[in-house]
Design a protein around this motif. Structure first.
Motif, PDB file in Angstrom:
ATOM      1  N   LEU A  19     -85.326 -97.738 -48.720  1.00  0.00           N
ATOM      2  CA  LEU A  19     -83.875 -98.545 -47.795  1.00  0.00           C
ATOM      3  C   LEU A  19     -83.752 -97.629 -46.490  1.00  0.00           C
ATOM      4  N   ASP A  62     -86.641 -96.410 -53.625  1.00  0.00           N
ATOM      5  CA  ASP A  62     -85.620 -95.774 -53.553  1.00  0.00           C
ATOM      6  C   ASP A  62     -85.142 -94.333 -55.164  1.00  0.00           C
ATOM      7  N   PHE A  65     -83.372 -91.200 -55.539  1.00  0.00           N
ATOM      8  CA  PHE A  65     -82.225 -90.563 -55.243  1.00  0.00           C
ATOM      9  C   PHE A  65     -81.221 -91.184 -56.636  1.00  0.00           C
ATOM     10  N   GLU A  67     -78.681 -89.820 -57.568  1.00  0.00           N
ATOM     11  CA  GLU A  67     -76.588 -89.938 -57.961  1.00  0.00           C
ATOM     12  C   GLU A  67     -75.869 -90.744 -57.069  1.00  0.00           C
ATOM     13  N   ASP A  68     -77.038 -92.166 -57.129  1.00  0.00           N
ATOM     14  CA  ASP A  68     -76.458 -92.962 -56.472  1.00  0.00           C
ATOM     15  C   ASP A  68     -76.589 -94.281 -57.882  1.00  0.00           C
ATOM     16  N   ARG A  87     -81.608-102.049 -55.346  1.00  0.00           N
ATOM     17  CA  ARG A  87     -81.727-101.117 -55.784  1.00  0.00           C
ATOM     18  C   ARG A  87     -81.691-100.995 -57.829  1.00  0.00           C
ATOM     19  N   GLY A 117     -73.445 -92.379 -53.707  1.00  0.00           N
ATOM     20  CA  GLY A 117     -73.436 -90.732 -52.688  1.00  0.00           C
ATOM     21  C   GLY A 117     -72.340 -91.372 -51.883  1.00  0.00           C
ATOM     22  N   ARG A 133     -71.954-100.042 -49.070  1.00  0.00           N
ATOM     23  CA  ARG A 133     -72.533-100.396 -50.270  1.00  0.00           C
ATOM     24  C   ARG A 133     -71.553-100.299 -51.019  1.00  0.00           C
ATOM     25  N   LEU A 162     -74.286 -93.437 -43.426  1.00  0.00           N
ATOM     26  CA  LEU A 162     -74.458 -94.755 -45.105  1.00  0.00           C
ATOM     27  C   LEU A 162     -73.512 -94.333 -46.504  1.00  0.00           C
ATOM     28  N   HIS A 163     -73.370 -93.266 -46.866  1.00  0.00           N
ATOM     29  CA  HIS A 163     -72.582 -93.441 -47.535  1.00  0.00           C
ATOM     30  C   HIS A 163     -71.537 -91.447 -47.727  1.00  0.00           C
ATOM     31  N   LEU A 242     -85.014 -91.015 -44.903  1.00  0.00           N
ATOM     32  CA  LEU A 242     -84.747 -92.597 -46.115  1.00  0.00           C
ATOM     33  C   LEU A 242     -83.120 -92.126 -45.665  1.00  0.00           C
ATOM     34  N   GLU A 243     -82.654 -90.917 -45.100  1.00  0.00           N
ATOM     35  CA  GLU A 243     -81.105 -91.152 -45.086  1.00  0.00           C
ATOM     36  C   GLU A 243     -80.643 -90.675 -47.157  1.00  0.00           C
ATOM     37  N   GLY A 244     -81.455 -89.929 -47.190  1.00  0.00           N
ATOM     38  CA  GLY A 244     -80.946 -89.086 -48.418  1.00  0.00           C
ATOM     39  C   GLY A 244     -80.752 -87.385 -48.193  1.00  0.00           C
ATOM     40  N   CYS A 248     -77.971 -86.687 -53.479  1.00  0.00           N
ATOM     41  CA  CYS A 248     -78.360 -87.178 -53.725  1.00  0.00           C
ATOM     42  C   CYS A 248     -79.790 -87.116 -54.517  1.00  0.00           C
TER      43      CYS A 248
END
Ligand code: CIR
Length: 258
Positions: A19, A62, A65, A67-68, A87, A117, A133, A162-163, A242-244, A248
């Protein structure tokens, strides 16, 4: 003895389909990402972290990642209900892994959503981002799970990233660091230090005065080195697309007494 275990999850072969919400989509090289992930895991191992690899979730782009999918407070693992439906299949394998490590398991339930996150622990204070989220029901459920264990839960509006932890993390002494242009309310954090780069806001505490940071934030690395920290950097460029971030890609379990 407190534990020093880190959960990680190998990148899915479908990582490139991950994502993207606040960034422009860029092509991701899965082979290079896997090399970057291996180097990241090696840094954790070299700093004394026992690596616990969650079984891969190849169909979940995803899943790296990790951590989410779970939030730890003391020995309780709160399995999340990620805000993105794509996810949600990631959590089953993580639940199995943390239960196997001896955590007490609790869950975020439908209709609540929460991504790990969005959760930043500073001592017994748990900041939780109310983001794209994590919704209000997710925040309420987090409070219900952790306040009885002694947590002080502080909800923080998050609209620009994002987070919560995309823009804010904390140093070992509890100083909260963040990149102000990406924060909604810097004033919510006492003892706040602004950093000059967006990815500089994300530090992972390796133990003692050692910090892991992304190679993409050299000015912040210099600032924190000048404050007496030992900064280790890793290139996680494929995950940043990917915004990680460095936080994360793992979940550290520090309060399991085996
Ligand atoms: N905790 C984190 O910073 N997670 C990054 C998740 C990135 C992933 N592409 C997502 O949008 O869910």
């Amino acid at each position: 003895m407190p534990s020093k275990k880190a959960l990680v999850r190998r990148p899915s072969p479908r990582l490139a389909e991950g994502l993207v919400t606040h960034a422009e989509r860029q092509k991701v090289d899965v082979g290079l990402a896997t090399e970057q992930w291996e180097a990241y895991v090696e840094v954790l191992r070299a700093h004394g972290w026992e690596i616990c690899e969650v079984e891969g979730a190849d169909d979940c782009p995803d899943s790296v990642f990790v951590e989410d999918t779970v939030v730890l407070f003391r020995n309780v693992a709160l399995i999340t209900r990620p805000g993105s439906a794509s996810r949600r299949p990631e959590t089953a394998g993580v639940e199995e892994a943390v239960a196997g490590l001896g955590c007490s398991v609790n869950w975020i339930w439908d209709p609540g959503t929460l991504d790990g996150g969005d959760v930043l622990k500073v001592g017994d204070t748990v900041y939780v981002g109310r983001s794209g989220r994590t919704d209000a029901a997710g925040v309420q459920q987090l409070r219900a799970a952790f306040e009885p264990l002694g947590a002080r839960v502080v909800a923080v509006p998050v609209s620009k990233v994002l987070h919560l932890k995309s823009a804010v993390t904390a140093l070992p002494d509890g100083t909260v660091i963040g990149h102000i242009p990406k924060m909604d309310r810097p004033s919510l954090f006492p003892g706040f230090l602004a950093v000059p780069e967006e990815s500089g806001a994300q530090v992972l505490l390796l133990g003692g005065h050692q910090l892991l940071m992304a190679a993409s934030a050299p000015k912040t690395a210099e600032l924190l080195t000048d404050l007496g920290y030992e900064v280790v950097t890793v290139d996680i460029g494929e995950f940043e697309k990917l915004e990680g971030s460095v936080t994360c890609l793992s979940v550290r379990l520090r309060e399991l007494y085996a």
